[in-house]
Motif scaffolding. Structure first.
Motif, PDB file in Angstrom:
ATOM      1  N   LYS A  93       0.881  -1.318   0.286  1.00  0.00           N
ATOM      2  CA  LYS A  93       0.252   0.380   0.054  1.00  0.00           C
ATOM      3  C   LYS A  93       0.516   1.151  -0.198  1.00  0.00           C
ATOM      4  O   LYS A  93       0.454   2.180  -0.403  1.00  0.00           O
ATOM      5  N   TYR A  94       2.023   1.318   0.785  1.00  0.00           N
ATOM      6  CA  TYR A  94       3.070   2.472   0.921  1.00  0.00           C
ATOM      7  C   TYR A  94       3.244   2.229  -0.629  1.00  0.00           C
ATOM      8  O   TYR A  94       3.150   3.790  -1.073  1.00  0.00           O
ATOM      9  N   LEU A 103       2.622  -5.175  -7.833  1.00  0.00           N
ATOM     10  CA  LEU A 103       2.619  -6.709  -7.930  1.00  0.00           C
ATOM     11  C   LEU A 103       2.245  -7.555  -6.372  1.00  0.00           C
ATOM     12  O   LEU A 103       3.545  -7.104  -5.688  1.00  0.00           O
ATOM     13  N   HIS A 104       0.741  -7.396  -5.816  1.00  0.00           N
ATOM     14  CA  HIS A 104       1.087  -7.617  -4.922  1.00  0.00           C
ATOM     15  C   HIS A 104       0.025  -8.953  -4.443  1.00  0.00           C
ATOM     16  O   HIS A 104      -1.496  -9.342  -4.345  1.00  0.00           O
ATOM     17  N   MET A 146      -5.972  -7.304   3.743  1.00  0.00           N
ATOM     18  CA  MET A 146      -5.222  -7.749   2.730  1.00  0.00           C
ATOM     19  C   MET A 146      -5.710  -7.055   1.466  1.00  0.00           C
ATOM     20  O   MET A 146      -6.663  -7.103   0.700  1.00  0.00           O
ATOM     21  N   GLY A 147      -4.947  -5.933   0.132  1.00  0.00           N
ATOM     22  CA  GLY A 147      -4.676  -5.807  -0.763  1.00  0.00           C
ATOM     23  C   GLY A 147      -4.574  -6.911  -1.498  1.00  0.00           C
ATOM     24  O   GLY A 147      -3.354  -6.092  -2.612  1.00  0.00           O
ATOM     25  N   LEU A 728      -1.760   6.740   8.567  1.00  0.00           N
ATOM     26  CA  LEU A 728      -2.487   5.700   8.641  1.00  0.00           C
ATOM     27  C   LEU A 728      -2.769   5.136   8.036  1.00  0.00           C
ATOM     28  O   LEU A 728      -2.986   3.457   8.089  1.00  0.00           O
ATOM     29  N   ALA A 729      -3.363   5.425   6.810  1.00  0.00           N
ATOM     30  CA  ALA A 729      -4.014   3.985   5.764  1.00  0.00           C
ATOM     31  C   ALA A 729      -3.531   3.140   5.002  1.00  0.00           C
ATOM     32  O   ALA A 729      -4.198   2.033   6.031  1.00  0.00           O
ATOM     33  N   PRO A 730      -2.087   2.822   5.514  1.00  0.00           N
ATOM     34  CA  PRO A 730      -1.448   1.161   5.175  1.00  0.00           C
ATOM     35  C   PRO A 730      -1.696   0.607   6.320  1.00  0.00           C
ATOM     36  O   PRO A 730      -1.369  -0.868   6.556  1.00  0.00           O
ATOM     37  N   PHE A 731      -1.787   1.074   7.015  1.00  0.00           N
ATOM     38  CA  PHE A 731      -1.504   0.418   9.060  1.00  0.00           C
ATOM     39  C   PHE A 731      -3.117   0.131   8.440  1.00  0.00           C
ATOM     40  O   PHE A 731      -3.514  -1.207   9.394  1.00  0.00           O
TER      41      PHE A 731
END
Length: 825
Positions: A93-94, A103-104, A146-147, A728-731
């Motif tokens: 996300k970061y 790619l995740h 999870m993204g 804050l968003a990634p966490f």
RNA sequence: GGGCAGGUGGUGGAAUGGUAUACACGAGAGACUUAAAAUCUCUUGGUCGUAAGACCUUGUGGGUUCGAGUCCCACCCUGCCCACCA
């Protein structure tokens, strides 16, 4: 990856419910709290519908963030599993917010023993169990926010996947990197099957506790050793933990030395030995062969024959484990002698199982004066012990100083070893501890090995493709040949008997051999063994680049665009397994021209394990397992994610604390309370952004969280809300998205916005507090403008009633701008 | 036996050679409440002291430095990996 802990829910559920009730955290109770259950489901649906986390644009800079492959065990995850997944998700996300095309992906290392054992016990086919388990794991991962790009999900038990595992086997076989030979394997006489090393616990079968024996069987191997040196050399360029690199180096175990020959006295045979110390040749007083050494039978004298045979038979029965666990060395004299090439002395040849058959040449020149093990053996059997001393000077003349083992150093060895080796007609050589990779399994739930056996001299083989380099072996009437590519995949049949019989369950299938003779000629039959699951997981990261390709394991363009993996996250326990296999596989495919890179994972970080609240390893038997489903339900996924990052340094293992987690939930509630009423008018909190960004780059997730906590503790007004939400968003993706869209009124996802920028200068406070020391001891502080001069600081200290004496009493002082002033008397 | 991590409050832990113990948990006191929970405020390394303050403290012992949790040497302990590898 491997079969991780199996989690049992039942004994835990009651415990945890009690614990949660005791802590009394109920989000519905106070207005300031947010309802995690509502917002988490809402935004998970939103992200999926909008395809926020899909990787498909090729224009932007690619970034590949990968978790180690998951084995979908029957009972789902415990809270330890999401720790690594959360970290990689935060990174994904970061980097996405930094503008990268990320790619995740996620997928399943679905073959493996637990599903097969379950089938043996209960009768439910592995395919069915696996499907159910995957659905559960996937549900859990989604509930954590999870993204992953689920369009790229892969499954090793899917024929569309294992077709390419088989294709890779074929490529290795066609090029001589896969071969067959007789080898000893762990054999359980009760289960009638081969066991992996991991399934042998203290010399016993993990399932039935029978003593495991060594059985010689025909097995398939990959030529790991052909890449031993490259696997060491490649480590230098990798951003991996040093300890991990060191472990791989030790496992590969390179040592330099010499190969020397000792002629049998009165015979024509010669015994080859490997030694790192040819300089101790004058101290050789006997020779030792491993019990498996091929010359043992040949050289033994008739008087010693019985004793030697008994000893060898006995050694064979013992497992490798028993052999190494033996406290005392044992051995037996063969009656034969060899001649020392340095001084032409006759020395006796012994057989002893402290010499390993599969290292060096399975023979050792024993130098009891300079080797502990030889010394112990010599003392027990009354063999001569001769120190290499001055009297041998003639021999060593010109090759450097005389050798005494304790004085021997690297510099001398550089000169002495080549010279002495040459003098006795040996040659310099390098040995590795690494062995070739035994990939055969007499198991059902794995990828079938794509090999056909045909009668020797059969006119119809091989058909098409490259010429087979398959070896023929000892008098067998069948030879293995490579299959045609168009005949892949070899489908795993389902008409099998799961009960162990000593043969692969595939041998019991009628369907499996259908059409083989028609295609490959009369008498042709398929290999019935399957591949080690580590073969499946040694190349999966390539498949994610192009998971739906039906023509190749992955398209060249896709591989070029995404590979190598930029950031790999997974447990350190895979250091000498998966991580080495994957590196090997990439090196082979690189050498054969299928890949244009030769290392799969540029950057690697390990997550520490999460222990139970009692500080012990989480396990069913200890009853200390914490179930993430419960945590998500009671406290929310954001709380769990953030707490798992906050606990401590990412690589460190530490115990779970539900109370500690409650602190994180309090923080998120505090955030929710403070962002209320925020409007579009926003200013960048430069210091916060600077510190968080810096720690993100160093993966110091724990201090990112504490920095945000400090900030929120002090925060006034709402001008900081926009940038804070981005950080804050990634966490805490759900809460951040809720604030972003429903408080700030943004129309698109927070993840489609960019990570805030900051100005280094504005990140610094206008004034600083300077420590005032006397001989290094703190006496007070003064607050002064940033970058104040030494003179100004001195003046400030002097003006301070309590500190002014320091200026007067001191002879000199040390001044460090913005930090300290230290007065020295 | 070899290799690699690590040892900081009651607990998890923070600290580019520059104010050790940030942040969080727990504990104690108080506010609100009929009460409890939740929430909020304050205190919280140790010793001495009414206080101001002083001294001690990052496993142990040395060293380098104006200054050491951090660097160097020796030792002790814990964890992980490998282990008869010639």
């Amino acid at each position: 990856m491997s079969e991780m802990c199996i989690v049992d829910k039942s004994p835990f559920v009651n415990r945890s419910k009690r614990a949660f009730r005791f802590l009394g955290y109920d989000s519905a109770m106070a207005k300031a709290k947010f309802n995690h259950q509502k917002i988490e489901k809402k935004w998970q649906k939103f992200w999926e519908a909008e395809g926020i986390f899909k990787a498909n644009e090729k224009a932007r800079e690619p970034f590949y963030v990968l978790d180690m492959f998951a084995y979908p065990s029957g009972e789902g995850m415990h809270v330890g599993h999401p720790r690594g997944y959360t970290a990689s998700d935060i990174l994904a996300k970061y980097y996405m917010m930094q503008g990268k095309n990320v790619l995740h992906p996620f997928g399943w290392d679905a073959f493996g023993l637990p599903a097969e054992n379950y089938a043996v016990k209960v009768g439910v086919p592995p395919a069915q169990t696996t499907k159910k388990n995957i659905a559960n794991f996937k549900r859990q991962l989604k509930s954590f926010g999870m993204g992953y790009d689920w369009d790229r999900e892969i499954n090793t038990s899917d024929p569309n996947y294992y077709k390419w595992t088989q294709w890779i086997f074929k490529v290795l076989f066609d090029n001589g990197y896969a071969y067959q030979k007789e080898a000893y394997a762990n054999w359980c006489p009760k289960c009638q099957t081969v066991l992996a090393n991991e399934q042998v616990v203290a010399g016993q079968c993990e399932r039935c506790d029978s003593a495991v024996e060594q059985k010689k069987m025909k097995q398939w191997f990959f030529k790991f050793t052909a890449f031993a040196q490259e696997l060491i050399d490649g480590l230098a360029q990798l951003d991996w933990p040093e300890s991990t690199k060191e472990m791989q180096k030790n496992w590969i175990g390179r040592s330099e030395g010499a190969e020397l020959e000792f002629a049998i006295d009165g015979g024509r045979d010669k015994i080859k030995v490997f030694t790192t110390r040819p300089d101790t040749l004058f101290g050789v007083t006997y020779m030792v062969l491993a019990p498996e050494h091929e010359l043992v039978e040949k050289i033994v004298t008739s008087e010693q024959k019985k004793a030697v045979e008994r000893y060898v038979a006995n050694a064979r029965k013992k497992s490798a484990l028993d052999r190494t666990a033996a406290k005392e060395k044992t051995g037996v004299f063969t009656g034969a002698y060899v001649v020392n090439p340095a001084n032409h002395e006759r020395v006796p040849v012994w057989v002893a199982d402290y010499v390993l058959a599969d290292y060096g040449f399975g023979a050792v020149m024993a130098v009891p004066a300079h080797d502990e093990r030889d010394n112990e053996f010599a003392k027990k059997y009354d063999l001569r012990i001769v120190r290499v001393i001055e009297s041998d000077e003639d021999f060593y003349a010109g090759y450097g100083k005389l050798i005494n083992s304790s004085e021997f150093d690297g510099q001398e060895s550089e000169k002495v070893i080549p010279a002495i080796t040459k003098k006795v007609g040996g040659k310099l050589t390098v040995q590795y501890k690494l062995h070739d990779w035994l990939i055969s399994r007499q198991r059902y739930w794995g990828a079938p090995i794509p090999i056909i056996y045909v009668p020797k001299g059969s006119p119809s083989v091989p058909r098409g493709g490259k010429k087979s380099v398959a070896p023929t072996y000892g008098g067998d009437s069948f030879v293995p040949v490579s299959m045609d590519e168009k005949d892949l995949p070899v489908i795993l049949p389902n008409d099998v008997d799961f009960k162990p019989t000593g043969e692969s369950p595939l041998a019991s299938s009628k369907k499996f051999q259908d059409g083989v003779e028609a295609r490959y000629g009369k008498g042709a039959r398929r290999e019935v063994d399957t591949m080690d699951t580590f073969v499946c997981s040694s190349w999966y990261f390539l498949r994610y680049c192009d998971p739906h390709n039906t023509k190749e394991f992955a398209g060249k363009d896709s591989l070029k665009y995404w590979m190598p993996v930029d950031f790999y996250v997974g447990g350190a326990e895979h250091t000498n397994g998966h991580l080495l296999y994957a590196r090997f596989m990439v090196k082979v495919l690189h050498k054969l021209g299928y890949l244009d890179f030769d290392e799969p994972f540029l950057k690697l970080r390990h997550q520490g394990m999460i222990q139970g609240e009692d500080g012990e390893k989480m396990s069913k038997s200890r009853g200390n397992v914490v179930n993430p489903d419960e945590v998500v339900e009671h406290y929310g996924a954001d709380t769990m994610r953030m707490y798992e990052m906050f606990m401590g340094p990412f690589a460190m293992s530490m115990p779970w604390s539900t109370q500690g987690m409650v602190g994180v939930r309090r923080f998120l509630d505090k955030v929710w309370g403070k962002v209320q009423g925020a409007d579009k008018k926003q200013e960048t909190p430069h210091a916060l952004v600077a510190k968080v960004t810096e720690d993100m780059e160093g993966q110091k997730f724990n201090t990112v969280v504490s920095t945000m906590m400090e900030f929120i503790n002090e925060a006034q007004g709402t001008s900081w809300v926009r940038d804070f939400t981005l950080l804050l968003a990634p966490f805490a993706p759900h809460l951040a998205e809720e604030i972003w869209q429903n408080v700030l009124g943004e129309k698109a996802s927070v993840f489609e916005d960019r990570w805030p920028r900051f100005d280094t200068k504005r990140a610094q406070a206008a004034s600083v507090v300077i420590a005032v020391q006397e001989m290094g001891k703190l006496r007070g502080t003064v607050e002064i403008a940033r970058d104040a001069s030494e003179r100004d600081v001195l003046a400030a200290v002097e003006q301070n009633d309590k500190l002014t004496r320091l200026v007067q009493n001191s002879k000199k002082h040390v001044f460090v701008p913005n930090k300290i002033i230290n007065f020295i008397n």
